[in-house]
Design a protein around this motif. Sequence first.
Motif, PDB file in Angstrom:
ATOM      1  N   PHE A 218       0.801  -1.226   0.000  1.00 22.36           N
ATOM      2  CA  PHE A 218       0.000   0.000   0.000  1.00 22.36           C
ATOM      3  C   PHE A 218       0.836   1.279   0.000  1.00 22.36           C
ATOM      4  O   PHE A 218       0.299   2.367  -0.067  1.00 22.36           O
ATOM      5  CB  PHE A 218      -0.948   0.007   1.206  1.00 22.36           C
ATOM      6  CG  PHE A 218      -1.943  -1.112   1.142  1.00 22.36           C
ATOM      7  CD1 PHE A 218      -2.947  -1.101   0.184  1.00 22.36           C
ATOM      8  CD2 PHE A 218      -1.854  -2.184   1.995  1.00 22.36           C
ATOM      9  CE1 PHE A 218      -3.850  -2.140   0.100  1.00 22.36           C
ATOM     10  CE2 PHE A 218      -2.758  -3.233   1.924  1.00 22.36           C
ATOM     11  CZ  PHE A 218      -3.759  -3.203   0.970  1.00 22.36           C
ATOM     12  N   SER A 219       2.154   1.140   0.110  1.00 22.92           N
ATOM     13  CA  SER A 219       3.003   2.325   0.083  1.00 22.92           C
ATOM     14  C   SER A 219       4.465   1.899  -0.071  1.00 22.92           C
ATOM     15  O   SER A 219       4.828   0.750   0.202  1.00 22.92           O
ATOM     16  CB  SER A 219       2.849   3.141   1.375  1.00 22.92           C
ATOM     17  OG  SER A 219       3.381   2.423   2.469  1.00 22.92           O
ATOM     18  N   GLU A 241      10.603   0.784  -6.797  1.00 18.94           N
ATOM     19  CA  GLU A 241      10.612   1.965  -7.668  1.00 18.94           C
ATOM     20  C   GLU A 241       9.221   2.311  -8.185  1.00 18.94           C
ATOM     21  O   GLU A 241       8.890   3.474  -8.387  1.00 18.94           O
ATOM     22  CB  GLU A 241      11.577   1.759  -8.838  1.00 18.94           C
ATOM     23  CG  GLU A 241      13.035   1.852  -8.445  1.00 18.94           C
ATOM     24  CD  GLU A 241      13.348   3.138  -7.681  1.00 18.94           C
ATOM     25  OE1 GLU A 241      12.986   4.227  -8.167  1.00 18.94           O
ATOM     26  OE2 GLU A 241      13.935   3.056  -6.587  1.00 18.94           O
ATOM     27  N   GLU A 242       8.387   1.297  -8.402  1.00 16.60           N
ATOM     28  CA  GLU A 242       7.017   1.547  -8.870  1.00 16.60           C
ATOM     29  C   GLU A 242       6.209   2.316  -7.819  1.00 16.60           C
ATOM     30  O   GLU A 242       5.264   3.030  -8.151  1.00 16.60           O
ATOM     31  CB  GLU A 242       6.303   0.224  -9.174  1.00 16.60           C
ATOM     32  CG  GLU A 242       6.765  -0.465 -10.444  1.00 16.60           C
ATOM     33  CD  GLU A 242       5.880  -1.646 -10.803  1.00 16.60           C
ATOM     34  OE1 GLU A 242       4.754  -1.420 -11.269  1.00 16.60           O
ATOM     35  OE2 GLU A 242       6.310  -2.798 -10.582  1.00 16.60           O
ATOM     36  N   LEU A 243       6.568   2.132  -6.548  1.00 16.90           N
ATOM     37  CA  LEU A 243       5.809   2.750  -5.456  1.00 16.90           C
ATOM     38  C   LEU A 243       6.400   4.080  -4.988  1.00 16.90           C
ATOM     39  O   LEU A 243       5.709   4.892  -4.362  1.00 16.90           O
ATOM     40  CB  LEU A 243       5.749   1.790  -4.258  1.00 16.90           C
ATOM     41  CG  LEU A 243       4.919   0.518  -4.462  1.00 16.90           C
ATOM     42  CD1 LEU A 243       5.303  -0.534  -3.430  1.00 16.90           C
ATOM     43  CD2 LEU A 243       3.426   0.833  -4.355  1.00 16.90           C
ATOM     44  N   ARG A 244       7.672   4.296  -5.303  1.00 15.78           N
ATOM     45  CA  ARG A 244       8.371   5.478  -4.791  1.00 15.78           C
ATOM     46  C   ARG A 244       7.689   6.778  -5.252  1.00 15.78           C
ATOM     47  O   ARG A 244       7.356   6.947  -6.415  1.00 15.78           O
ATOM     48  CB  ARG A 244       9.820   5.483  -5.261  1.00 15.78           C
ATOM     49  CG  ARG A 244      10.669   6.571  -4.620  1.00 15.78           C
ATOM     50  CD  ARG A 244      11.956   6.747  -5.382  1.00 15.78           C
ATOM     51  NE  ARG A 244      12.870   5.639  -5.233  1.00 15.78           N
ATOM     52  CZ  ARG A 244      13.800   5.549  -4.280  1.00 15.78           C
ATOM     53  NH1 ARG A 244      13.904   6.511  -3.382  1.00 15.78           N
ATOM     54  NH2 ARG A 244      14.591   4.516  -4.225  1.00 15.78           N
ATOM     55  N   GLY A 245       7.463   7.670  -4.294  1.00  9.06           N
ATOM     56  CA  GLY A 245       6.949   9.005  -4.619  1.00  9.06           C
ATOM     57  C   GLY A 245       5.445   9.101  -4.822  1.00  9.06           C
ATOM     58  O   GLY A 245       4.930  10.198  -5.065  1.00  9.06           O
ATOM     59  N   GLN A 249      -3.336   7.430  -2.185  1.00  6.85           N
ATOM     60  CA  GLN A 249      -4.338   6.878  -3.097  1.00  6.85           C
ATOM     61  C   GLN A 249      -3.681   6.202  -4.306  1.00  6.85           C
ATOM     62  O   GLN A 249      -4.049   5.086  -4.697  1.00  6.85           O
ATOM     63  CB  GLN A 249      -5.269   7.993  -3.569  1.00  6.85           C
ATOM     64  CG  GLN A 249      -6.531   7.472  -4.218  1.00  6.85           C
ATOM     65  CD  GLN A 249      -7.481   8.615  -4.564  1.00  6.85           C
ATOM     66  OE1 GLN A 249      -7.143   9.790  -4.436  1.00  6.85           O
ATOM     67  NE2 GLN A 249      -8.668   8.275  -4.997  1.00  6.85           N
ATOM     68  N   ALA A 250      -2.678   6.869  -4.859  1.00  3.97           N
ATOM     69  CA  ALA A 250      -1.987   6.308  -6.034  1.00  3.97           C
ATOM     70  C   ALA A 250      -1.204   5.054  -5.661  1.00  3.97           C
ATOM     71  O   ALA A 250      -1.134   4.100  -6.445  1.00  3.97           O
ATOM     72  CB  ALA A 250      -1.059   7.363  -6.628  1.00  3.97           C
ATOM     73  N   ALA A 251      -0.626   5.050  -4.451  1.00  2.00           N
ATOM     74  CA  ALA A 251       0.146   3.882  -4.015  1.00  2.00           C
ATOM     75  C   ALA A 251      -0.767   2.667  -3.811  1.00  2.00           C
ATOM     76  O   ALA A 251      -0.400   1.543  -4.161  1.00  2.00           O
ATOM     77  CB  ALA A 251       0.892   4.207  -2.718  1.00  2.00           C
ATOM     78  N   ILE A 256      -2.498  -2.647  -5.806  1.00  2.00           N
ATOM     79  CA  ILE A 256      -3.500  -3.572  -6.366  1.00  2.00           C
ATOM     80  C   ILE A 256      -3.058  -4.025  -7.759  1.00  2.00           C
ATOM     81  O   ILE A 256      -3.180  -5.200  -8.115  1.00  2.00           O
ATOM     82  CB  ILE A 256      -4.886  -2.884  -6.395  1.00  2.00           C
ATOM     83  CG1 ILE A 256      -5.392  -2.689  -4.961  1.00  2.00           C
ATOM     84  CG2 ILE A 256      -5.889  -3.704  -7.215  1.00  2.00           C
ATOM     85  CD1 ILE A 256      -6.634  -1.824  -4.850  1.00  2.00           C
ATOM     86  N   GLU A 257      -2.501  -3.082  -8.518  1.00  2.00           N
ATOM     87  CA  GLU A 257      -2.026  -3.411  -9.880  1.00  2.00           C
ATOM     88  C   GLU A 257      -0.873  -4.431  -9.817  1.00  2.00           C
ATOM     89  O   GLU A 257      -0.861  -5.410 -10.576  1.00  2.00           O
ATOM     90  CB  GLU A 257      -1.545  -2.124 -10.565  1.00  2.00           C
ATOM     91  CG  GLU A 257      -1.034  -2.337 -11.975  1.00  2.00           C
ATOM     92  CD  GLU A 257      -0.359  -1.068 -12.502  1.00  2.00           C
ATOM     93  OE1 GLU A 257      -0.875   0.040 -12.271  1.00  2.00           O
ATOM     94  OE2 GLU A 257       0.706  -1.199 -13.131  1.00  2.00           O
ATOM     95  N   ILE A 258       0.064  -4.238  -8.887  1.00  4.30           N
ATOM     96  CA  ILE A 258       1.203  -5.165  -8.747  1.00  4.30           C
ATOM     97  C   ILE A 258       0.704  -6.550  -8.342  1.00  4.30           C
ATOM     98  O   ILE A 258       1.113  -7.577  -8.897  1.00  4.30           O
ATOM     99  CB  ILE A 258       2.219  -4.617  -7.710  1.00  4.30           C
ATOM    100  CG1 ILE A 258       2.885  -3.340  -8.235  1.00  4.30           C
ATOM    101  CG2 ILE A 258       3.269  -5.676  -7.366  1.00  4.30           C
ATOM    102  CD1 ILE A 258       3.636  -2.561  -7.183  1.00  4.30           C
ATOM    103  N   ALA A 259      -0.223  -6.592  -7.367  1.00  6.72           N
ATOM    104  CA  ALA A 259      -0.745  -7.884  -6.892  1.00  6.72           C
ATOM    105  C   ALA A 259      -1.500  -8.610  -8.007  1.00  6.72           C
ATOM    106  O   ALA A 259      -1.289  -9.811  -8.236  1.00  6.72           O
ATOM    107  CB  ALA A 259      -1.670  -7.651  -5.687  1.00  6.72           C
TER     108      ALA A 259
END
Length: 295
Positions: A218-219, A241-245, A249-251, A256-259
């Motif tokens: 989630f973050s 890196e996909e989660l950084r920054g 809400q976006a994280a 969910i997209e990664i899972a």
Amino acid sequence: MAISLFEEKLNSKKFVVTAEVGPPKGSDLSHTKKIIELLKDRVDALNVTDHQSSVMRYPSLGVCLLIKEMGGEPILQMTCRDRNRIALQADLLFAYSRGIKNVLCLTGDAVEIGDHKDAKPVFDLDSVQLIRTIKTLESGYDLSGSKLSGKVEFFIGASCNPEADPIEPQLFKFEKKVESGARFFQTQGIYDVSSLRKFMQYARQFPVKILAGIIVLFSYKMALYMNENVPGIRVPSEVLEELRGLDRQAAEKKGIEIASRTIRKIKEENLCQGIHIMAIGREHIIPEVLEASGL
């Protein structure tokens, strides 16, 4: 003949989905009931944690009974950290007498990572010995050799970690658990499907069912925490890196997209018999993960 509905579904060659439910920190079960109601018909079984990460909570057995009462299929997690062999055997007898047929045997995390750091860890048995204990109870005797007035029969599960480095000690312990009587396995969280692919090349020689663990992130901070503090978890740098920054809400959306991306890959390649989703306190998003995964 299958011991439980969960075993029956695993034997049916259906892609099985289980979800983790964390009991509340207190006696108020209202939120837990909402989660059970939300998920019991969306997944094949609900797996209830046993003081996960050594944090004291409402008991796993209590929530398993609630799931049963509400028409769901529970999987009882049992750790060896907090009970000696007398208490573990007694809880198994009680669970069986109340219709709980699926048990996931775990050694348990160290007390030091939880919220009762002065608690005395028990570890009278480990996960392999707990599996053997169940097989002893199934023979009609307890660990002292005394005859029981009624046997038990469980669908026995255990955990494994395909992403362990080095992997050899994990494979040795996996084989020990199979030899002792484990018939299904739930893996630690998978972020690198190539590790699962490699592990399954080894595991397919055994007559057991494997559920790949999917922990929803989630973050960026959560992913870092898991890498640094949760035994057996390895979130790769490309996922970090996909989660950084990203904001909250976006994280969550990215998690969910990664899972769902990982689930789709596991299912498309038919790598194992199913998945186990762990949303850690945000179980309400599991239907969204399932939908995004095409399940």
